[in-house]
Every structure is written in structure tokens, then in C-alpha cells.
Design a protein around this motif. Structure first.
Motif, PDB file in Angstrom:
ATOM      1  N   THR A 244      -3.671   5.471  -4.128  1.00  0.00           N
ATOM      2  CA  THR A 244      -4.518   4.921  -3.269  1.00  0.00           C
ATOM      3  C   THR A 244      -4.435   3.282  -3.301  1.00  0.00           C
ATOM      4  O   THR A 244      -4.864   2.533  -2.538  1.00  0.00           O
ATOM      5  CB  THR A 244      -6.185   5.126  -3.702  1.00  0.00           C
ATOM      6  OG1 THR A 244      -5.906   5.015  -5.143  1.00  0.00           O
ATOM      7  CG2 THR A 244      -6.473   6.661  -3.200  1.00  0.00           C
ATOM      8  N   ARG A 245      -3.783   2.820  -4.626  1.00  0.00           N
ATOM      9  CA  ARG A 245      -3.688   1.411  -4.653  1.00  0.00           C
ATOM     10  C   ARG A 245      -2.621   0.719  -3.536  1.00  0.00           C
ATOM     11  O   ARG A 245      -2.477  -0.644  -3.434  1.00  0.00           O
ATOM     12  CB  ARG A 245      -3.263   0.904  -6.014  1.00  0.00           C
ATOM     13  CG  ARG A 245      -4.552   1.059  -7.142  1.00  0.00           C
ATOM     14  CD  ARG A 245      -3.964   0.810  -8.419  1.00  0.00           C
ATOM     15  NE  ARG A 245      -3.013   1.896  -8.742  1.00  0.00           N
ATOM     16  CZ  ARG A 245      -2.258   1.768  -9.997  1.00  0.00           C
ATOM     17  NH1 ARG A 245      -2.363   0.858 -10.786  1.00  0.00           N
ATOM     18  NH2 ARG A 245      -1.664   2.833 -10.310  1.00  0.00           N
TER      19      ARG A 245
ATOM     20  N   LYS B  72       4.117   6.963  -2.158  1.00  0.00           N
ATOM     21  CA  LYS B  72       4.329   5.666  -2.872  1.00  0.00           C
ATOM     22  C   LYS B  72       5.585   5.646  -3.642  1.00  0.00           C
ATOM     23  O   LYS B  72       6.315   4.578  -3.699  1.00  0.00           O
ATOM     24  CB  LYS B  72       3.344   5.678  -4.063  1.00  0.00           C
ATOM     25  CG  LYS B  72       3.383   4.456  -4.799  1.00  0.00           C
ATOM     26  CD  LYS B  72       2.203   4.304  -5.804  1.00  0.00           C
ATOM     27  CE  LYS B  72       2.073   5.502  -6.690  1.00  0.00           C
ATOM     28  NZ  LYS B  72       0.936   5.398  -7.819  1.00  0.00           N
TER      29      LYS B  72
ATOM     30  N   THR C 222       0.467   4.417   1.894  1.00  0.00           N
ATOM     31  CA  THR C 222       0.499   5.723   1.333  1.00  0.00           C
ATOM     32  C   THR C 222      -0.188   6.876   2.144  1.00  0.00           C
ATOM     33  O   THR C 222       0.011   8.069   1.825  1.00  0.00           O
ATOM     34  CB  THR C 222       0.151   5.582   0.058  1.00  0.00           C
ATOM     35  OG1 THR C 222      -1.161   4.990  -0.145  1.00  0.00           O
ATOM     36  CG2 THR C 222       0.936   5.055  -1.021  1.00  0.00           C
ATOM     37  N   LYS C 223      -0.567   6.298   3.652  1.00  0.00           N
ATOM     38  CA  LYS C 223      -1.345   7.512   4.103  1.00  0.00           C
ATOM     39  C   LYS C 223      -0.281   8.286   4.829  1.00  0.00           C
ATOM     40  O   LYS C 223      -0.450   9.543   4.596  1.00  0.00           O
ATOM     41  CB  LYS C 223      -2.024   6.634   5.514  1.00  0.00           C
ATOM     42  CG  LYS C 223      -2.650   7.624   6.140  1.00  0.00           C
ATOM     43  CD  LYS C 223      -3.767   6.824   7.153  1.00  0.00           C
ATOM     44  CE  LYS C 223      -4.432   7.584   8.053  1.00  0.00           C
ATOM     45  NZ  LYS C 223      -3.627   7.744   9.269  1.00  0.00           N
ATOM     46  N   SER C 224       0.844   7.809   4.961  1.00  0.00           N
ATOM     47  CA  SER C 224       2.124   8.903   5.523  1.00  0.00           C
ATOM     48  C   SER C 224       3.126   8.480   4.639  1.00  0.00           C
ATOM     49  O   SER C 224       4.227   9.456   4.894  1.00  0.00           O
ATOM     50  CB  SER C 224       2.245   8.321   7.076  1.00  0.00           C
ATOM     51  OG  SER C 224       2.793   7.160   7.375  1.00  0.00           O
TER      52      SER C 224
ATOM     53  N   TRP D 141      -2.363  10.286  -5.061  1.00  0.00           N
ATOM     54  CA  TRP D 141      -2.678   9.892  -3.549  1.00  0.00           C
ATOM     55  C   TRP D 141      -2.142   8.658  -3.418  1.00  0.00           C
ATOM     56  O   TRP D 141      -1.698   8.074  -2.434  1.00  0.00           O
ATOM     57  CB  TRP D 141      -4.164   9.588  -3.558  1.00  0.00           C
ATOM     58  CG  TRP D 141      -4.769  11.027  -3.300  1.00  0.00           C
ATOM     59  CD1 TRP D 141      -5.641  11.439  -4.288  1.00  0.00           C
ATOM     60  CD2 TRP D 141      -4.941  12.080  -2.235  1.00  0.00           C
ATOM     61  NE1 TRP D 141      -6.188  12.796  -4.114  1.00  0.00           N
ATOM     62  CE2 TRP D 141      -5.638  12.868  -2.572  1.00  0.00           C
ATOM     63  CE3 TRP D 141      -4.277  12.021  -0.981  1.00  0.00           C
ATOM     64  CZ2 TRP D 141      -5.903  14.033  -1.740  1.00  0.00           C
ATOM     65  CZ3 TRP D 141      -4.256  13.018   0.063  1.00  0.00           C
ATOM     66  CH2 TRP D 141      -5.177  14.094  -0.711  1.00  0.00           C
TER      67      TRP D 141
ATOM     68  N   LEU E 208      -2.554   2.036  -0.254  1.00  0.00           N
ATOM     69  CA  LEU E 208      -2.987   2.209   0.967  1.00  0.00           C
ATOM     70  C   LEU E 208      -2.896   0.987   1.680  1.00  0.00           C
ATOM     71  O   LEU E 208      -3.165  -0.250   1.168  1.00  0.00           O
ATOM     72  CB  LEU E 208      -4.559   2.765   0.943  1.00  0.00           C
ATOM     73  CG  LEU E 208      -4.448   4.282   0.846  1.00  0.00           C
ATOM     74  CD1 LEU E 208      -5.941   4.718   0.443  1.00  0.00           C
ATOM     75  CD2 LEU E 208      -3.816   5.235   1.746  1.00  0.00           C
ATOM     76  N   PRO E 209      -2.755   0.803   3.043  1.00  0.00           N
ATOM     77  CA  PRO E 209      -2.736   2.003   3.888  1.00  0.00           C
ATOM     78  C   PRO E 209      -1.310   2.729   3.732  1.00  0.00           C
ATOM     79  O   PRO E 209      -1.086   3.695   4.486  1.00  0.00           O
ATOM     80  CB  PRO E 209      -2.969   1.592   5.414  1.00  0.00           C
ATOM     81  CG  PRO E 209      -2.521   0.019   5.323  1.00  0.00           C
ATOM     82  CD  PRO E 209      -2.628  -0.433   3.942  1.00  0.00           C
TER      83      PRO E 209
END
Ligand code: UTP
Length: 294
Positions: free
Chosen positions: A17-18, A28, A23-25, A15, A20-21
Motif C-alpha cells: 500500500t505504501r 512492489k 502496486t495496483k497492478s 498489498w 500505491l498507485p
């Protein structure tokens, strides 16, 4: 079965997550260091190490990675007409030297599960695994150093580096048998231990060479830490059978999965470009002076 390491698995389904934001779309792996997606540096390490097939483990929303390494015929025609085709040269060179394959991890069940997803594509031969979050610059490249040890020992192994005591909880940590190094037999492996539980300060930053036995071991594992199938747990099984080594590699490593590590890697890459080195140094000095006076 080939006993030579020809294939590399690049797990890239996480994901992020580190980061974000963004990496929402945007995957990474596609975030650039200056102008080159992070994952390209990982692929360059693999290719310079003699890898001939790259197997991406991707997920939904990650098709940008596959697209990036595919041809873009219209763009090529446009650049050719304007005499600027060399802007795509670095990717062209990689594509000429290796084949790209992608497999989908339908559910993000952890790094161990991601590696297992590549089972059919890897087949019955040893292979390398490189995590894109860890950028390692070295000559010979880190993966090449590990492949050389594999050629001598014939069993699975991991690249390791020494970390400060307070950093052990960020990594898989190996327990090694005493020896002169830089290659050690591994007695055990533990994921993200606190400093007091860490058996050593040798951390595994995301470089592995594995024999295909790892797939059968991964199939027997129940979810471990964080409810995920952990590659570390499978490596611990190999260690318990005396079939795992750790090699302290030489090279400069950046944790690009972390924001500060990413910024440092960006500056490192910028300073390594002859056309940017001078202006970037001047910019950094100016910036520091401005900070100092405000
Ligand atoms: P991380 O645990 O660092 O997760 O995965 P992440 O999603 O990349 O990043 P953060 O921590 O949320 O910011 C280590 C590597 O394993 C891959 C990731 O893509 C990364 O390269 N991975 C992880 C998978 O491919 N599948 C998974 O189910 C989990």
C-alpha cells in the motif's frame, strides 16, 4: 531432515500500500532499481549465502514475479540471434544456481501466515526468510552471516540493526540479554513499540533463520496486531523458551518499502554501476544547483 539451511522463503503476497498507485497492478517486488527488479537483489543475497531453493509466497496478481524467474524462450532466441543474450545473464546465473518454487497465500492474513503457507514446501528442516522490502548489501551477505550463527547455535535467530529511538515504531524490536555482541540471546520481542515501550533499539529489518518448530507455533497463534498472524508473536514464543538469538549484522541496509528509502537505494545502485556513476553524479549536482537557484 537436513540440518543445513538450503531453502529460503520470500514472502511477497502483501498489498504494497505504501507504493500505491503503481502496486495496483504491478507487484512492489517488480519495481526496478535502475533496471533490475527489487526482488532480484534479495534473491542474489540468498543465492550468495548458499541457498539452493527459493520459495516465493505469492498471491493473485503477483504472477509477474514467477514469470520473471522463468525462462522466456522466444526472447532468448531473439537476443541470441542479435548477439545480446548477455542482457539476461544475471537472471540466467541465478536460475542455474537455484530452483524457484511458488506457493499461494490465498488470503493476506499477515507475515506469520505467509511463512506458515510455505510449511509443506520447506518440510522438516531449518530455513531462511528474507523480506524483499529490505535491501541489505554486505560481504558476506547478511543471510550468510545469520547462517553462520545458526551453524554454531542450532536455534532460530534474527538479524538486527540499531535504530534511532523515534524509529522503533516501524519495526519488530528485540529485548536482548546483556552481552558483548554481536550475537545476543533474545528475552522477548515486540512489534512496532512506541519509543517509550521499546525494550531496546535493536530492530529486525526482515532477515531470519528459523527451525521448523516455528510452523507449530504459528498454528497456535490468534491474530495479533492489525488482525494479522504476526511472525513476531511466534518469535516471542521462541524467545520465552530461550530459543532465539539476535545477530547485529554488518552491511548497508535500505528500506525499499518506503519511498525515500527506495529513492536512496536507486541512487546507491546507480552509483555502483561503473557506466552510470559519473553521469549520475553530474546529473545530481546539476539538479541540486538548479534547485538552489530556483
Ligand atoms: P508489509 O507489512 O510491509 O506489507 O509486509 P506490504 O503489503 O508489503 O507493504 P505496505 O506496508 O502495505 O506498503 C511485510 C512483508 O510480508 C509480506 C509482504 O509481501 C512483505 O514482503 N506479506 C505480508 C505477505 O506475504 N503476506 C501477508 O499477508 C502480509
Amino acid at each position: 531432515m537436513s540440518s543445513r539451511i538450503r531453502k529460503a522463503v520470500i514472502p511477497s503476497a502483501g498489498w504494497g500500500t505504501r507504493f500505491l498507485p503503481v502496486t495496483k497492478s504491478i507487484p512492489k517486488e517488480m519495481i526496478p532499481l535502475v533496471d533490475t527488479p527489487m526482488i532480484q537483489f534479495t534473491i542474489e543475497e540468498a543465492v550468495k549465502s548458499g541457498i539452493e531453493q527459493i520459495i516465493f509466497v505469492t498471491s493473485r496478481h503477483k504472477s509477474a514475479i514467477e514469470d520473471y524467474f522463468d525462462r522466456h524462450v522466444e526472447l532468448e532466441a531473439l537476443l541470441k540471434a542479435s548477439g545480446k543474450l548477455d542482457l539476461l545473464k544475471s537472471i540466467e546465473d541465478l536460475r542455474n544456481r537455484c530452483e524457484f518454487v511458488a506457493v499461494r497465500q490465498a488470503e493476506m492474513k499477515g507475515l506469520g501466515h505467509a511463512v506458515w503457507t510455505a510449511k509443506q514446501t520447506v518440510g522438516d528442516e531449518p530455513f531462511a526468510v528474507l523480506l524483499g522490502d529490505d535491501l541489505i548489501f554486505g560481504e558476506p551477505p547478511c543471510t550468510k552471516q545469520l547462517i553462520r550463527v545458526f551453524e554454531e547455535r542450532g536455534t532460530s535467530g534474527v538479524g538486527v540493526m540499531q535504530v534511532a529511538a523515534e524509529e522503533t515504531q516501524k519495526y519488530g524490536i528485540v529485548d536482548v540479554a546483556a552481552g558483548p555482541g554481536p550475537t545476543y540471546s533474545v528475552k522477548g520481542m515486540i512489534e512496532k513499540p512506541s519509543p517509550k515501550d521499546a525494550p531496546s533499539r535493536f530492530a529486525v529489518p526482515g532477515r531470519y533463520v528459523l527451525t521448523p518448530e516455528i510452523f507449530a507455533i504459528l498454528e497456535t497463534l490468534s491474530p495479533g496486531r492489525g488482525g494479522e498472524i504476526q511472525l513476531t508473536d511466534a518469535l516471542a514464543v521462541l524467545a520465552s523458551k530461550n530459543q532465539l538469538w539476535a545477530h547485529e549484522f554488518e552491511g548497508r541496509r535500505f528500506d525499499t518499502g518506503d519511498r525515500l528509502g527506495f529513492l536512496e537505494a536507486t541512487i546507491h545502485v546507480a552509483l555502483s554501476r561503473p557506466e552510470l556513476k559519473g553521469p549520475v553524479r553530474a546529473m545530481l549536482e546539476r539538479k541540486l544547483q538548479e534547485e538552489g537557484t530556483s
